[in-house]
Design an enzyme around this catalytic site. Structure first.
Site, PDB file in Angstrom:
ATOM      1  N   HIS A  67       1.244  -0.525  12.684  1.00  0.00           N
ATOM      2  CA  HIS A  67       0.423  -0.689  11.468  1.00  0.00           C
ATOM      3  C   HIS A  67      -0.409  -1.965  11.559  1.00  0.00           C
ATOM      4  CE1 HIS A  67      -0.050   0.526   7.075  1.00  0.00           C
ATOM      5  NE2 HIS A  67      -0.813  -0.539   7.199  1.00  0.00           N
TER       6      HIS A  67
ATOM      7  N   ASN B 270      -9.025   2.327   7.611  1.00  0.00           N
ATOM      8  CA  ASN B 270      -9.890   1.781   6.549  1.00  0.00           C
ATOM      9  C   ASN B 270     -10.926   0.804   7.089  1.00  0.00           C
ATOM     10  OD1 ASN B 270      -7.852  -0.064   7.103  1.00  0.00           O
ATOM     11  ND2 ASN B 270      -7.773  -0.853   5.017  1.00  0.00           N
TER      12      ASN B 270
ATOM     13  N   ASP C  28      -4.535   4.634   4.215  1.00  0.00           N
ATOM     14  CA  ASP C  28      -4.017   3.282   3.969  1.00  0.00           C
ATOM     15  C   ASP C  28      -5.033   2.368   3.301  1.00  0.00           C
ATOM     16  OD1 ASP C  28      -2.027   1.273   4.046  1.00  0.00           O
ATOM     17  OD2 ASP C  28      -3.125   0.313   5.678  1.00  0.00           O
TER      18      ASP C  28
ATOM     19  N   ASN D 276      -0.572  -6.878  -0.049  1.00  0.00           N
ATOM     20  CA  ASN D 276      -0.223  -5.688  -0.790  1.00  0.00           C
ATOM     21  C   ASN D 276       0.486  -4.715   0.144  1.00  0.00           C
ATOM     22  OD1 ASN D 276      -0.039  -3.809  -2.802  1.00  0.00           O
ATOM     23  ND2 ASN D 276      -2.106  -2.988  -2.492  1.00  0.00           N
TER      24      ASN D 276
ATOM     25  N   ASP E  24       1.528  -4.914   9.630  1.00  0.00           N
ATOM     26  CA  ASP E  24       0.430  -4.779   8.661  1.00  0.00           C
ATOM     27  C   ASP E  24      -0.588  -5.906   8.882  1.00  0.00           C
ATOM     28  OD1 ASP E  24      -1.151  -3.797   6.640  1.00  0.00           O
ATOM     29  OD2 ASP E  24       0.163  -4.426   5.007  1.00  0.00           O
TER      30      ASP E  24
ATOM     31  N   HIS F 157      -8.438 -11.548   7.617  1.00  0.00           N
ATOM     32  CA  HIS F 157      -9.545 -11.803   6.684  1.00  0.00           C
ATOM     33  C   HIS F 157     -10.193 -13.119   7.060  1.00  0.00           C
ATOM     34  CE1 HIS F 157      -8.752  -8.486   4.020  1.00  0.00           C
ATOM     35  NE2 HIS F 157      -7.475  -8.820   3.952  1.00  0.00           N
TER      36      HIS F 157
HETATM   37 ZN    ZN Z   1      -1.352  -0.416   3.347  1.00  0.00          ZN
END
Ligand code: ZN
Lengths: 182, 438, 323
Positions: free
Chosen positions: B61, B95, B153, B282, B309, B313
């Site tokens: 992920h 995404n 996601d 999140n 995850d 950024h």
């Molecule tokens: Zn997610």
């Protein structure tokens, strides 16, 4: 620590100054007493009592905190601020003869601040200055009208005024300052 | 060219191995794993005592941000970050901009990955077109282009009906639906775990139930359809309870937990730095009870994988009001040290179990032929140093972004080398000595 | 300069660069601010309502949310202390052009202000600014987090009527969830030893509020019973989204402060409200305008308290002085 004024002497000095004030102002009419915080306030109250004894008339008495008028207030970039206390002048000083009272006259800067502060309260007819001790070393053109005692001092000495109201005893001494703080 | 890795401890749970073995590789393949393999002309690499040879780690992920948000990360920088972290493979979420909902985007990502030549990249396609939750994406096309799973996601699959269809449809490819569990109405405008700390700081809360309620929906639908659902970045104890229950009923459900969710709690909102946007993610950092439950799940086997995850950024994007900052932290380069320090060294799990969580299970869930040091398998190998002292220094990250709450953490355990297809793509000279694993 | 005979004040100071929240203050620091505010109040009664204390200091009032009341109160306080003031309202600034809070603050820094008074819709906005600005930051309300000067002026007002805050029963009623006034008041009142009760609809109860040392109840009557102070919070109708309670009418019936309800309180109870009030929603007009209401005093006390804060913070953090 040489005592330059004891309780007895202090009482007599204040009574003498009270007489001088009445003499110069021809009574207590139109007179108001304002003490500079902290010890000037208690001296002012004693003086007012003495004036009342002599003239059988009450004299309005106030307290002035000059902290917010100090010329060294914002001179340092940072550092804790001096504590501000309440100013209490519960009467108009317009056209009054105001007798400003402090314990020790030194550089004159406190009195300068006090004059500025007083003027913000109105336009007195006249301001006179009373101090218990004048120790010299003026940095501003200021002179007292009533002086309890002139005490020539060196810059290394400090004058300690103790009053019953704040320190439990009436006594003024001159001490050597052990070392100069920055 | 043959290389013989000699004398190292090999931990290979898929083959039931944990002991001193030699590993012989030829080109991009593993020839043999056995005791005392004669060099026979192979270049001999002495594995120092204390180092561990394991099947390549797989982070299932991550967000590589390319195409569309290359200022945060690219496939090249993301995979560079991965190999530093010991990962030979990553699965990247769809995404991006545009969303990876068609073969064109998938192929673009794979092409970038091939150019970078570092970690393997397994794209995850979108469940729905544009991840809008209205219409299924062309899942067969995505599959054919190289996607190994589907997910919307960043958000949950919008409706129960669409989730049902997705599970039914993907089942024919034996492909899981990876779900970002979150009830949008319960999440609302929340930015932090709903509890004392968010409340005191005046931050809008997201209760753990916002996650578990969606996990429950999806598990029920997995049971109904026989499809496989994988719960991403699980954070709430209620979700873990739902997963355990689902597994008990025989539902095809698996789940992953991110390192920050088994190490940190919502207390980090207030200290050491209040409103630090590097603790905004999140799902959010949750209460201590949730964190402890994640640890329990990792230890007792109900958690299948650890995935980071990884959500890079840009600095500017995080240097804003907490409410405004984007969710997410980078994770690839801190995962292994955290896992050693918080899971293996305290005795919570064995190293073998860690390799299941970081390699065997992700491979199995995504049906990717990796996660084992088998004879003839592709030579994706990670060499770990359990006792390496590591101080997390975000300035040295290979990722384009530095948004981590782990800066300055001192951890025990690290990576010595990462080998992808027989090629050493990362060497930690400080740990192993220059050039040792070349 | 040690030999000055001006009474050396006891060194008792705020050792902070910023006022981000009551949570950063100790009970002694709170009392120092309140005592200083007492001294400041008299300045407002003078013919010339101005002292030179902050002469030459520049204070920027940076307001990203409209609030005439708080902004005016700060501005009067600054002017009474002779500071140079600069008002920047969000709509007038470059914020609308997409400039971030950080950009705005850095541009302001170039003007070298000594203090920035910030009102912003995001919780923690002041913390963000304090990390990037040299200027001292005063929180004039940040999102749902804190509104420290409001809590200080509330405490000042309570002290005027009740002497001491310790041991008082204070009931805070209304939209607790969205209220920064609540959060600051809870911090302050519990630090000074009050017995704080909070009440409101369960849908507007912040998670974990009881861990802050207050007692919560959905029964307004229970909260008000025997209270020395009843503080009503503004129902932030604009944030209600229609999901927190059925209607304003029902809210008033269940939680509104009426004269009848107030009878449960002590006979000398005082009623407070940070304003602006929604009459007939959280407070009956009869109560708002009644004899126990100190709502207008709160407004005038705001200036004294803000003068105290500005004055005390102008000294800066002591840790910044050379060691
Ligand atoms: Zn997610």
């Amino acid at each position: 620590m040489p005592i330059i004024m004891d309780a007895d002497r202090m009482g007599r000095t204040l009574m003498r100054i009270a007489h001088e004030i009445i003499e110069r102002n021809r009574g207590v009419d139109g007179l108001a007493i304002v003490g500079i915080r902290t010890r000037g306030v208690f001296i002012a109250r004693r003086l007012a009592k003495a004036l009342q004894q002599i003239a059988s008339e009450p004299v309005p008495t106030g307290a002035l905190d000059i902290t917010l008028y100090r010329d060294d207030l914002m001179r340092h970039a940072v550092g804790p601020q001096p504590v501000v206390r309440r100013t209490e002048i519960p009467f108009s000083i317009d056209d009054q003869k105001v007798v400003l009272v402090d314990d020790v006259l030194y550089t004159g800067r406190t009195i300068r601040a006090a004059l500025d502060a007083l003027i913000d309260f109105g336009r007195p007819k006249e301001i006179q200055l009373t101090v218990l001790i004048d120790r010299g070393h003026r940095e501003l053109p200021i002179k007292a009208d009533y002086v309890g005692k002139n005490v020539p001092t060196s810059l290394k000495e400090s004058v300690h005024v103790r009053l019953i109201e704040t320190d439990g005893t009436d006594e003024i001494s001159v001490d050597n300052v052990p070392e100069e703080k920055s | 060219m043959k290389r013989l890795f000699k004398g190292g401890r090999v931990v290979d749970p898929a083959n039931g191995r944990d002991g001193l073995f030699d590993v012989l590789i030829d080109g991009d393949r593993i020839v043999r794993v056995a005791k005392d393999i004669p060099p026979d002309g192979a270049h001999v690499v002495d594995v120092p005592a204390g180092f561990v040879v394991v099947p390549g780690l797989f982070d299932m992920h991550v967000h590589l941000r390319e195409p569309g948000q290359e200022h945060k990360e690219t496939v090249a920088t993301g995979t560079a970050s991965a190999v530093v972290g010991g990962f030979t493979a990553v699965a990247c979420m769809p995404n991006t901009t545009p969303i990876n909902d068609n073969a064109g985007v998938t192929e673009y990502i794979l092409q970038k990955a091939a150019q970078a030549g570092l970690a393997r990249v397994y794209p995850i396609g979108a469940v729905s077109k544009g991840s809008n939750g209205d219409q299924l994406a062309d899942i067969a096309e995505l599959r054919a282009a190289g996607c190994v799973g589907v997910s919307d996601d960043g958000r949950p699959v919008k409706t129960a009906l669409l989730m049902r269809r997705a599970l039914e449809y993907t089942a024919m490819f034996n492909m899981p639906v990876l779900e970002h569990c979150e009830d949008p109405s319960l999440k609302g405008e929340g930015v932090a775990h709903e509890g004392y700390h968010a409340s005191t700081l005046g931050l809008r809360g997201i209760p753990g139930v916002a996650e578990s309620i969606m996990a429950q929906r999806d598990i029920a639908l997995a049971e109904l359809t026989g499809g496989a659902v994988h719960i991403c970045h699980m954070s709430a104890m209620e979700s873990l309870r739902a997963v355990r229950e689902g597994k008990g009923h025989g539902a095809r459900v698996t789940c992953e937990v991110a390192p920050h969710h088994f190490t940190m709690t919502d207390e980090a909102l207030a200290s050491p730095v209040s409103y630090d946007t590097n603790v905004k993610m999140n799902p959010p950092l949750r209460a201590a009870a949730d964190r402890d439950e994640m640890l329990k799940g990792i230890a007792d086997g109900s958690v299948d994988c650890i995935a980071t995850d990884h959500a890079p950024h840009h600095y500017d994007e995080k240097k804003v009001e907490f409410d405004v900052a984007p969710f997410g932290i980078v994770g690839l380069e801190t995962c292994v040290p955290i896992c050693f320090d918080r899971l293996v060294h305290p005795g919570l799990i064995t190293l073998s179990r860690l390799i299941e969580l970081l390699s065997v299970n992700p491979s199995r869930i995504l049906n990717v032929a990796s996660g084992a040091l088998s004879d003839g398998a592709v030579a994706d190998i990670t060499i770990l140093v359990p006792d390496l002292q590591v101080t997390v220094d975000p300035a040295r990250f290979k990722s384009k972004s530095r948004n981590t709450p782990f800066g300055g953490w001192q951890l025990k355990g690290g990576v010595a080398a990462t080998i992808v297809g027989g090629r050493t793509v990362y060497m930690n000279d400080a740990a192993a000595g220059a050039g040792r694993f070349k | 300069m040690t030999t000055r005979q001006v009474e050396a004040p006891p060194i008792s100071a705020l050792r902070h660069k910023d006022l981000l929240g009551i949570s950063d203050l100790t009970a002694d620091e709170i009392l120092l601010i309140l005592d200083t505010a007492e001294a400041m109040r008299e300045i407002g009664d003078r013919p010339i309502k101005k002292v030179p204390a902050l002469r030459g200091k520049t204070v920027v009032n940076l307001f990203f949310e409209a609030s005439t009341r708080t902004r005016t109160s700060f501005e009067i306080a600054e002017k009474r202390l002779s500071a140079d003031t600069l008002n920047i309202a969000a709509t007038a600034s470059s914020v609308v052009k997409g400039e971030t809070l950080v950009d705005t603050a850095l541009n302001l820094e170039a003007m070298a202000p000594d203090m920035i008074v910030l009102r912003h819709a995001a919780s923690g906005a002041c913390h963000l600014l304090s990390r990037i600005c040299r200027a001292g930051i005063i929180n004039a309300g940040d999102g749902m987090h804190e509104h420290p000067t409001q809590a200080l002026l509330d405490a000042f007002t309570i002290r005027e009527h009740k002497k001491s805050i310790a041991g008082l029963k204070v009931a805070i009623i209304g939209d607790l969830l969205h209220s920064r006034v609540l959060r600051s008041n809870v911090q302050l009142l519990t630090k000074l030893g009050a017995d704080v009760w909070v009440s409101g609809p369960p849908t507007l109860m912040p998670a974990g509020i009881e861990r802050q040392g207050v007692r919560k109840t959905t029964s307004v009557d229970e909260a008000v019973e025997g209270a020395d102070v009843v503080m009503l919070l503004r129902l932030q109708i604009e944030r209600m989204q229609g999901m927190f309670f059925p209607s304003l009418r029902e809210y008033f019936t269940v939680f509104g402060m009426t004269r009848e309800r107030l009878k449960l309180a002590k006979h000398d109870v005082i009623i407070m409200h940070p304003g602006p009030m929604n009459r007939g929603v959280e407070i009956d007009s009869e109560v708002a305008d009644g004899p126990y209401s100190v709502i207008l005093e709160q407004v005038s006390n705001g200036v004294s308290v803000r003068m105290a804060v500005l004055y005390l913070l102008a000294g800066g953090a002591e840790h910044e002085t050379a060691v």
